[in-house]
Structures are given as structure tokens and as C-alpha cells.
Write a protein that holds these residues in place. Structure first.
Motif, PDB file in Angstrom:
ATOM      1  N   GLN A   1       8.651  -8.874  34.468  1.00 39.44           N
ATOM      2  CA  GLN A   1       9.427  -7.916  33.659  1.00 39.44           C
ATOM      3  C   GLN A   1      10.717  -8.676  33.124  1.00 39.44           C
ATOM      4  O   GLN A   1      11.803  -8.134  33.293  1.00 39.44           O
TER       5      GLN A   1
ATOM      6  N   ALA B   1       8.001  -2.160  28.119  1.00 43.51           N
ATOM      7  CA  ALA B   1       7.046  -1.416  28.883  1.00 43.51           C
ATOM      8  C   ALA B   1       6.215  -0.385  28.221  1.00 43.51           C
ATOM      9  O   ALA B   1       6.625   0.161  27.484  1.00 43.51           O
TER      10      ALA B   1
ATOM     11  N   ASN C   1       2.576  -5.424  26.856  1.00 42.92           N
ATOM     12  CA  ASN C   1       4.187  -5.312  27.220  1.00 42.92           C
ATOM     13  C   ASN C   1       5.139  -6.243  26.502  1.00 42.92           C
ATOM     14  O   ASN C   1       6.323  -6.178  26.438  1.00 42.92           O
TER      15      ASN C   1
END
Length: 617
Positions: free
Chosen positions: A120, A10, A43
Motif C-alpha cells: 500500500q 483501498a 486497489n
């Protein structure tokens, strides 16, 4: 050194990730110069470095898929679609629809990574027998992964702190078995595992399970026909549209691969053998028998002590953590010959012993297991106390043998297989410094062995030992040895004897068809009788073992680099200096080949430390 690397973190930017990926991919391409493809986004980043047929990379709508190796779909419709649109594209589609169920639909030798930047989420997986390694490190806000520990160290958040337990495990096993590594923060996926990372949480589980059908009783002619068909199909599948050769040690596995390669290609297979000018180590005679029998285009090389001196630093460099299998050197020289001949691919015969029951220890452990068939009351109250009370140095040969037999037979499996472990024979306190022993758990190897052995779902001793060896012998040792030695030579390698189809076939053989009494690989040899030369079916297993200890006695430059390395190792406070002195000054003179193994292990550990420090600076 082809492979894959990537991360999900992140807060990183695409520009930063592109720069980091260039550092991380360098270890993947430093030996073979493979082309590298990279996807770098906010990311995350994902890189695959390999020749085009082995590199698959795709990204769309925040989902990236990277595959390194040979992978096919079991479903024909999916395979046709993959050939039209690309393997990574179809994996991305199937992941969105079926999640981890898709991994049971693929076959081959591969590692795969899936990164979903929107969710994610990261998924990592290896093939069922772990022919390629995959490491990972969990970060504060993400995960880092790659097929090389050196690649991981290229990331600014990588932790390079060496794990003393990894060094201890290396000297115990002669390699570092997964899931551990040489670094405290890094771990390795086990064969047939997939890892799921999301929101800082890691879950690991198997997508494939070993299932032995020990009661299936099929006619031998049917089994033989199916087996030969699978052998041909497995070799045909990995060799199409490539210039291919084969390792040839003169054993049953490599001879089978060489013979079938000649048969399906219609031309003499190119075969490669290594010899040694050392009594008891040279197997070239059997390799020549197989080469003549199948009329292969045969190539030979005799490795010398000078070759070993020249190659040790290279071998230490190609393995990114300590690795002690000395037969990596002859494997490298085979691969180098194949590379010089302009081949694309070399076939290894690895895995046949572990699928069909070919290692001598299987017969040995069967003999020890017979003691358990004696009624427990008789064993525990009479035989064991009586025979174990015999002094070990008694002059009567029969009494000594009886005592030795019972002493080993009463050790439970799998620990019975470790009774000749080199490190245990010396004693931990004799080998290691007190400060080093204070940092490690000396019982961890035993715990790891026991846990792996008792997780295996099989009734028979032979099948339990086979599945046990799929991890410790194949995935942790033999396969990395051959893969990395070939990488050093810039050569691709495949292992057709451990295809998913042949592995599944072996699981359906009855235990007695693998080990009949003390007859090793009974079905395999009977099925190939008439195809293989009789001399090779009857020969004892040997392989490409390096006569390092013997050469230490007679070759001054080899002795000097070994002594210099072990002298430098003293300053690391891992091994006791007095043990090193005794090893070089006394033990080698007592039994060169036996104690030479420990000299090799310590020397390669010191070379690894120097390589590690030079790459870190």
C-alpha cells in the motif's frame, strides 16, 4: 496532452478502476491523441499516455512502474539492461533493491510513479529541474496523482474546490507556483522532489541538491572544450532517430541550439521564428541573422491580433489552472509550424539564462548589492536617512536617482526583486474585493519567496538568484509555458540546455564567469564567440514577448473580448469592479504595454473559470 495518472485506494475493484482510468486519461489525450496504456488492478490503477518512446509501463508481483518522458540511467550496465528489457522493468528491479537511491542514478526530463499494492505504497518523482509537472491529492484511504489537474478531477474522490489563495498567487506571480495549485486539496511536486506515501502518511524530500562549487578555478580553454562537448552531447542525446527542429528567437540560447543541431546532424536544421508587426517587439532581424549564419531551413510566421483572438480560448483550455504568460501564444504558433512540417520534436533554448547568468535583473541586483559594501554605520546613520529624506518628486534628476537607488538597495533580497511587482504597485486593496481578501493570506507570496531564497546553499548573489529562478522562472513558468503550448500543437519539446550534465557544469563555474561586473553570461558568450554571430552575442535579451497591450489600443475585436471577459469577471467578486473600469478606461491609455499585462492576467483568469465550469459540468 500526454502524461501520467493513477491512484491507490483501498477497497476499489479492478473493473471500477478500469472505468475510472478511462475518464481520467481523457484530459491527457484530448489535444494530441496519444496512445494510452493502463494497468488496472484491485486497489490501484496507473495510466501512461504518450508516444511509445516516451511511455514506459510495467507491472509484476504487485509492483507497477509508470514513466512519462525521456529517462536514461547514468550507469552503463543499467542503461544497457533498460534498452534490452525496458526502462520501467529496470526501475522496478532497482526500486526493490535500492529504494529512493535509484533516483540519483537517472537523468532526463520525466515524471515517474511507483505503486506497490502489497505494501500500500506510492512513490512519485520529477526530474531535477521540474520540466514536467506532477500533482497529487491525499484521499481518506489512498492517494491520487497525475500530470494534469483535470485528470485528477476525473476521479470520483477528487476535490474540485477552488483555492482563493491560488487565485491571489496567480495574479501576484502570473502563474501559481508549486507546491500550491488552483485547488485546495491538490498539491504539486517541486523540482527534484520525490513523494513517499504509505499508510495515509506523506513524506516529501529532495533526492538531488544544488551544489555550487564557487572556488573552482580551471583554465578557460579546458572549460570551453568541455562545455562545447556537453552541448553537442546533450542535443545529440535527445534528437537521435527523430525528425527535429528548433525554436529560433535570435537570442544566444536558441541560436546556439540551432547551430549545434545543424552541426551534429550534417543537414540544415529546421528553425522556427515568430514576428510581430509592432515597434519594439519584433526580433525577426536577429533570427534571420542566426538562420543565415548557420544556413538553417528557416520558417517564419507573423502573429497578428486576429491570431491572438482566435487562440486565447485554446490557450486557456490547454492550461488546467490559470496561467498568465502571454508568450505561450507565439510558442504555440512556432510549434504549429513544426507540426505541419511533420517533425517529431522541437528543441527549446530555455534555461540558458538561468544556468549561466543571462537575465538583466542579475546585473541590476548586483548594482544594488554594491550599496551593502559601504560600512553599515555610514549607511544606516548617514546615507540612508539623508537620501531617503529627499522628496521623490524633487526636480533635481541626480537627487531623484540617488533616492531611488537607496530606496531599492535597502530592501533585502529576495524582496528587492519584487519592487516592480504589478500587483504590489496597484495595491491589494485597490485590486481585490474585501470579501476575497478576507479569504487569503496576502503575505504568503513574500513568505514563499523568502523561504525558497534562503534555502539555497550559495555564497554569491548570482548563484542564489540563479537557483531561485530555477523554481520560479523555469519550473513554475517558462517550462510549463513551452510544454503546454507544444502539447496544444501536438508537438513534443525538449530542453537540451538544462540537461543534468550542463546544469552540473554550470554549478562549477565561478560566480564571476556568469556575471562579470554587469556583463551577463560572461563565460557562455566567450565560449561561443566565433561560433555565434557577433550581433547575437552583443544583442539585448528580448524573446517572444506578445505586444498585447499595444494591440488592445488598435484592434477592436481584441479589445472587445478583453472587455467582455473582464465584465464577466466582475460577477465572481474576486476583483473590484471599479478597478476593472479604471484599468480599461484610464490605465491602458496611460501606458498600454504596462497595464495591458494586468488586462491579460484577468482575461485569462476569467477564461480559465469558464473552461473549468464547462469541464466540470
Amino acid at each position: 496532452m500526454s502524461g501520467i495518472c493513477g491512484w491507490l485506494v483501498a477497497g476499489s475493484t479492478a473493473t471500477e478502476n478500469q472505468q475510472i482510468s478511462e475518464r481520467m486519461r481523457n484530459p491527457l489525450i484530448r489535444f494530441d491523441g496519444s496512445p494510452a496504456q493502463t494497468i488496472a488492478k484491485n486497489n490501484f490503477a496507473l495510466t501512461v499516455a504518450a508516444k511509445p518512446s516516451h511511455a514506459h509501463l510495467h507491472e509484476a508481483n504487485g509492483l507497477a512502474v509508470g514513466v512519462w518522458g525521456r529517462i536514461t540511467f547514468r550507469d552503463k550496465t543499467l542503461q544497457d539492461r533498460a534498452q534490452a528489457k525496458g526502462i520501467a522493468v529496470v526501475l522496478a528491479e532497482q526500486w526493490r533493491q535500492n529504494r529512493e537511491k535509484i533516483f540519483s542514478e537517472v537523468t532526463g526530463e520525466f515524471v515517474c510513479s511507483i505503486v506497490d499494492s502489497d505494501l500500500q505504497e506510492v512513490v512519485l518523482t520529477t526530474d531535477p529541474l521540474g520540466t514536467r509537472t506532477l500533482y497529487y491529492q491525499v484521499l481518506n484511504q489512498g492517494i491520487l496523482f497525475g500530470t494534469s489537474t483535470d485528470a485528477l478531477l476525473g476521479h470520483p474522490q477528487a476535490n474540485s474546490q477552488i483555492d482563493p489563495q491560488g487565485l491571489f498567487n496567480y495574479l501576484y506571480f502570473h502563474m501559481i507556483p508549486g507546491p500550491g495549485t488552483i485547488y485546495q486539496a491538490q498539491n504539486r511536486l517541486l523540482p527534484g522532489e520525490f513523494l513517499h506515501f504509505q499508510a495515509g502518511r506523506v513524506e516529501r524530500k529532495r533526492y538531488t541538491h544544488v551544489k555550487f562549487d564557487e572556488d573552482l578555478n580551471r583554465p578557460f580553454p579546458d572549460l570551453k572544450q568541455e562545455f562545447l562537448s556537453l552541448l553537442k552531447e546533450s542535443i545529440r542525446e535527445v534528437t537521435q532517430h527523430q525528425r527535429v527542429g528548433a525554436f529560433l528567437s535570435g537570442g544566444t540560447d536558441s541560436s546556439t541550439v540551432a547551430g549545434i543541431l545543424t552541426e551534429i546532424s550534417g543537414v540544415p536544421a529546421k528553425t522556427y521564428s515568430i514576428g510581430f508587426e509592432a515597434t519594439g517587439y519584433d526580433e525577426m532581424h536577429y533570427a534571420r541573422i542566426a538562420a543565415r549564419h548557420f544556413s538553417t531551413d528557416h520558417h517564419e510566421y507573423y502573429v497578428t491580433p486576429d491570431d491572438v483572438v482566435a487562440t486565447i480560448p485554446k490557450i486557456a483550455a490547454i492550461f488546467d489552472q490559470p496561467f498568465g504568460n502571454a508568450s505561450a501564444i507565439p510558442a504555440y504558433y512556432c510549434a504549429r509550424m513544426a507540426k505541419a512540417d511533420g517533425l517529431d520534436l522541437l528543441l527549446g533554448g530555455d534555461g540558458g539564462d538561468e544556468l549561466f547568468g543571462g537575465n538583466e535583473r542579475y546585473a541590476k541586483q548586483h548594482i544594488f548589492s554594491l550599496y551593502e559594501k559601504i560600512p553599515a554605520s555610514l549607511r544606516n546613520k548617514l546615507l540612508s536617512p539623508l537620501l531617503l529624506s529627499i522628496p521623490p518628486d524633487i526636480g533635481l534628476s541626480l537627487a531623484r536617482k540617488a533616492r531611488s537607488y537607496v530606496a531599492q538597495a535597502t530592501v533585502p533580497m529576495p524582496h528587492r526583486m519584487e519592487t516592480y511587482n504589478l500587483l504590489m504597485r496597484y495595491g491589494f486593496e485597490t485590486v481585490f474585493s474585501p470579501e476575497f481578501l478576507a479569504q487569503i493570506n496576502p503575505q504568503q507570496p513574500a513568505t514563499m519567496l523568502e523561504q525558497t531564497y534562503h534555502e539555497i546553499e550559495a555564497r554569491s548573489l548570482i548563484n542564489r538568484m540563479l537557483a531561485f529562478d530555477w523554481k520560479f522562472t523555469l519550473a513554475d513558468n517558462d517550462l510549463p509555458k513551452v510544454v503546454q503550448a507544444c502539447q496544444l500543437a501536438g508537438m513534443e519539446v525538449a530542453f537540451p540546455l538544462i540537461s543534468d550534465q550542463i546544469t552540473a557544469f554550470s554549478c562549477k563555474l565561478r560566480p564571476q564567469q556568469k556575471l562579470k561586473g554587469t556583463q551577463l553570461r560572461y563565460f557562455f558568450k566567450q565560449a561561443l564567440r566565433g561560433f555565434l554571430p557577433d550581433e547575437i552575442i552583443a544583442k539585448q535579451k528580448h524573446g517572444f514577448g506578445l505586444p498585447f497591450g499595444v494591440w488592445l489600443q488598435s484592434h477592436k475585436p481584441l479589445r472587445e473580448i478583453a472587455a467582455d471577459s473582464l465584465s464577466d469577471l466582475k460577477s465572481r467578486h474576486i476583483v473590484r469592479p471599479d478597478f476593472i473600469d479604471q484599468l480599461l478606461d484610464q490605465h491602458l491609455q496611460e501606458h498600454a504595454s504596462y497595464h495591458g499585462t494586468m488586462v491579460w492576467l484577468l482575461m485569462m483568469m476569467e477564461y480559465w473559470h469558464k473552461q473549468h465550469l464547462s469541464r466540470s459540468n
